[in-house]
Design an enzyme around this catalytic site. Structure first.
Site, PDB file in Angstrom:
ATOM      1  N   SER A  67      40.130 -50.001  27.526  1.00 12.93           N
ATOM      2  CA  SER A  67      39.427 -49.206  26.523  1.00 12.93           C
ATOM      3  C   SER A  67      40.238 -49.080  25.242  1.00 12.93           C
ATOM      4  O   SER A  67      40.349 -50.048  24.517  1.00 12.93           O
ATOM      5  CB  SER A  67      38.977 -47.841  27.029  1.00 12.93           C
ATOM      6  OG  SER A  67      38.001 -47.337  26.131  1.00 12.93           O
ATOM      7  N   HIS A  72      45.687 -40.341  14.741  1.00 14.03           N
ATOM      8  CA  HIS A  72      45.537 -39.914  13.352  1.00 14.03           C
ATOM      9  C   HIS A  72      46.682 -38.935  13.110  1.00 14.03           C
ATOM     10  O   HIS A  72      46.847 -37.982  13.875  1.00 14.03           O
ATOM     11  CB  HIS A  72      44.191 -39.231  13.125  1.00 14.03           C
ATOM     12  CG  HIS A  72      43.040 -40.070  13.573  1.00 14.03           C
ATOM     13  ND1 HIS A  72      42.513 -41.081  12.810  1.00 14.03           N
ATOM     14  CD2 HIS A  72      42.355 -40.068  14.739  1.00 14.03           C
ATOM     15  CE1 HIS A  72      41.529 -41.663  13.478  1.00 14.03           C
ATOM     16  NE2 HIS A  72      41.416 -41.061  14.653  1.00 14.03           N
ATOM     17  N   CYS A  87      40.015 -46.995  31.745  1.00 13.47           N
ATOM     18  CA  CYS A  87      39.295 -47.140  32.998  1.00 13.47           C
ATOM     19  C   CYS A  87      40.124 -47.991  33.950  1.00 13.47           C
ATOM     20  O   CYS A  87      41.214 -48.439  33.605  1.00 13.47           O
ATOM     21  CB  CYS A  87      37.925 -47.766  32.753  1.00 13.47           C
ATOM     22  SG  CYS A  87      38.008 -49.411  32.018  1.00 13.47           S
TER      23      CYS A  87
END
Length: 116
Positions: A67, A72, A87
């Site tokens: 994934s 940020h 996952c």
């Protein structure tokens, strides 16, 4: 009755009280996320990291076979928001631990969401 088995784990981590010098270097942030992926047993496939300029933050994403990890940063506020979604057999908690150790935050707020 069926049992709910999530497809993946999504960890949201807010790091407060981080030294500004740890949050503005896009190259260092990318290396950190790659090390975090490795710690989690995940496989990077691509990454993009954008610095906003001297004294400013970085936005970046590391795409994984499992994934992604995104970040940020706001050096001026000593803050970083991190998203770790994985996952399969990958361990997102290990990625967050690696990021936490490197950022040496004063505090970490962590939330987990089971996805799928």
């Amino acid at each position: 009755m069926s049992v709910f088995l999530p497809r993946g784990r999504h960890l949201l981590a807010d790091f407060h009280g981080v030294a500004a010098g740890r949050l503005g270097d896009a190259v260092a942030i990318e290396a950190l996320l790659r090390a975090a992926a490795d710690a989690a047993g995940a496989t990077p496939v691509a990454g993009h990291f954008h610095p906003f300029g001297p004294g400013l933050g970085v936005t970046g994403v590391l795409l994984l076979k499992e994934s992604h990890i995104s970040i940020h940063t706001w050096p001026e506020h000593g803050f970083a928001a991190v998203d770790v979604f994985m996952c399969g057999a990958a361990r997102p908690d290990k990625a967050v631990e690696a990021i936490s150790a490197a950022l040496a935050a004063g505090s970490v707020a962590l939330r987990e969401i089971a996805r799928g």
